[in-house]
Design a protein around this motif. Structure first.
Motif: not given
Length: 386
Positions: A102-107, A134-136, A313-314, A319-323
């Motif tokens: 959600a945050i990455s979509i907003g960013v 819609s995308w959130m 977003h991707g 990056a979030a998955a790795k961290v």
């Protein structure tokens, strides 16, 4: 040419029903890439362009009355399956993945709008805000933001264009990545056993197996309309600003009422989704009836903007998955629960395992809960940048 409001509404609902009948009755491949609500918008916009109806006093009154009154009711009804207690059972890993999505979509929306602002119309931020809802969450959240921010009906064509074309590309990509899950999970060093255990614990079959009956439909319809009336009356007591209008307050109040009612026996009654979808089709048709193809002169730029948002977003999700050591299933479902909603998240979950379908459903319901508020927040930021 139609000038009577009732005839105008009847034609729009008939078109919506016919499209839905074709979608479910034929299972044609085209509906995999062109959802029913998008097809409805395109067909009604085409009829509007050809002048099938006139914006007479009767038609305008019907448009305003129906759209304004059923919007809060639709929001209330679509949230009745979003029981926060079941969503909490997903555990911290899935909720972290959802938050990252959600945050990455907003960013992505903020960065994309900042980069492309020079080439976009002055009020493009409103169309972006509606798409962010819609995308959130889902199409219902998009419609809620359209009403809350008074997004021009003509601009909604761009929103739905981005939502259908870019969304289809994203779904195909996420499904294509499923066979590479083990490789991705080794790279992130994630523990997939947690997800399997969550999937075993969840069971949505009890609610899904309930048959819709007359009593439930009548009660839920009355409850939805009552929630709409209450939301609008309470909104009239709230302080209004240029951003937080009366409609904005009504949408937020209806959201709170729906989330609260979902944790009561009302949330276990069958039929709320069906009623909400009927109202959604009516609202989409009403919005499309004020648009025409002549206004879609910048379609390629908007489609490119949608792709840019998804790329950002991707990259953020990788990056979030790795961290945080997230697995590909969690990232993919969190992403599609936001961008695709309840129509597509369970499909992606099933591509991994039938046992994981309930996770996709609950994640999508969480998107419905946060989609309207998240979209309004993105809209506020974009309005400051415009």
């Amino acid at each position: 040419m139609i000038t009577d409001g009732f005839t105008y509404l009847a034609v729009l609902l008939l078109i919506g029903g016919a499209i839905r009948l074709l979608e479910t009755g034929t299972n044609h491949r085209i509906f995999n890439y062109l959802p029913g609500v998008v097809a409805l918008y395109i067909i009604v916009m085409m009829l509007s362009t050809f002048g099938l109806w006139q914006q007479s006093a009767s038609v305008n009154a019907t448009y305003g009355t129906v759209k304004g009154n059923i919007l809060p009711a639709m929001i209330f009804l679509m949230l009745l399956k979003g029981d926060l207690r079941k969503i909490a059972a997903l555990g911290p890993r899935m909720l972290l993945a959802f938050a990252a999505a959600a945050i990455s979509i907003g960013v992505g929306f903020v960065i994309t709008y900042t980069v492309l602002n020079t080439w976009l119309p002055a009020d493009a931020w409103k169309a972006f805000a509606a798409l962010s809802g819609s995308w959130m969450g889902g199409t219902g959240n998009m419609v809620a933001i359209q009403g809350a921010l008074n997004v021009p009906d003509s601009s909604m064509g761009y929103t739905l264009l981005m939502d259908s074309i870019d969304y289809a590309i994203w779904v195909i990509l996420l499904l294509a990545l499923v066979p590479h899950a083990k490789l991705f999970n080794r790279w992130t060093k994630s523990d997939t056993g947690i997800i399997d255990r969550v999937g075993e614990k969840l069971d949505l079959g009890e609610d899904a197996d309930k048959r819709i009956d007359f009593t439930a439909l009548v009660f839920l319809l009355g409850a939805g309309l009552a929630a709409s009336a209450l939301s609008q009356n309470l909104a009239g007591l709230m302080p209004a600003t240029s951003f937080f209008t009366g409609t904005t307050w009504a949408v937020l109040i209806a959201t709170i009422l729906g989330v609260s009612a979902a944790m009561t026996p009302m949330g276990r009654m069958a039929g709320s989704n069906e009623l909400a979808n009927v109202m959604l089709y009516a609202i989409i048709a009403l919005i499309a009836s004020r648009a025409d193809f002549a206004g879609l002169t910048q379609a390629p730029l908007y489609v490119f903007a949608g792709l840019m948002i998804l790329i950002i977003h991707g990259l953020c999700m990788v990056a979030a998955a790795k961290v945080f050591k997230l697995d590909l299933f969690s990232c993919g479902i969190a992403s599609l629960a936001n961008i695709g909603g309840v129509a597509s998240a369970p499909i992606l979950a099933a591509a991994y395992s039938q046992m994981l379908i309930p996770i996709g459903v609950l994640m999508a319901m969480l998107g419905y809960i946060i989609g309207t508020g998240g979209g309004l927040l993105v809209g506020k930021i974009l309005s400051l940048l415009s």
